[in-house]
Each structure stands twice: as structure tokens, then as C-alpha cells.
Design a protein around this motif. Sequence first.
Motif: not given
Length: 125
Positions: A104-105, A108, A111-112
Motif C-alpha cells: 500500500n505504501k 500510494n 500515485q503521488r
Amino acid sequence: MQCRKKTKPDFLNERELNKGEATSIRVQTNTDERDGDSDDLLLRFPELLKLTKVGRSKAYDLMNPKSPAFDPDYPAGFPLFDSPRSPKVYWRHEALAWIEGRSNKFRNQQQRNQQQRNQQQGYKK
């Protein structure tokens, strides 16, 4: 003396695996030969390393609070017995949660980065 060539019985001949068999082979992580159950709740250290795909020295770094690589989310072992030489065991669900958290990290972060690139391209136009 003539030797006969060994052949596999019919049921062991190669065949296509069904979806359930393929999945179970892909996710099987417990290689402890003493007990064939892959649904064990507890892991020994070598099994933890295989499940998390982390080397031994890196795992010790992740567990050591004094290390710069310390990760408080990495599974912490606990002694199986009261003796000082008791083997440590680790919860399987903690190891799986750590893997999911890392995933997940990473997602994310990707995506950023993608959003930042999109914003930068928008400003250039």
C-alpha cells in the motif's frame, strides 16, 4: 541383468492443474518438513524470511530499534517457552499485514508521483 526404466503411475503423469491447485501451489509458504500444514498461525524465523522475502541481516535490521532501517511494523517475535533459549515465533497474520502495508505504501507513493507529474505537465502547457 536388464534394468527396467521406472515410469510414473498414471495418476502422477503431468496434467494441467486446476485453478485451486495452481493457487495453492503459488501461495504455499510454509516449507517446514516436520508439519505440512501451510495454515499454521505461527512462523519460525526461516519461514518468516521466506514469507516476507527479506534476508536474515535485513530482517534483524528491521527488528532493531537502534538501526536506521528499523520498521516498527515488521513482525516482532515472542518466545515460545519461558526459558531464555526458547525459540522465537512470529504471527503469520502480522507478516502478511506487513507485506500488505509495504504494498500500500508503494502504491500510494506511485500515485503521488503520478499526480505530481500530471501537475507539472499541466503547468508547462
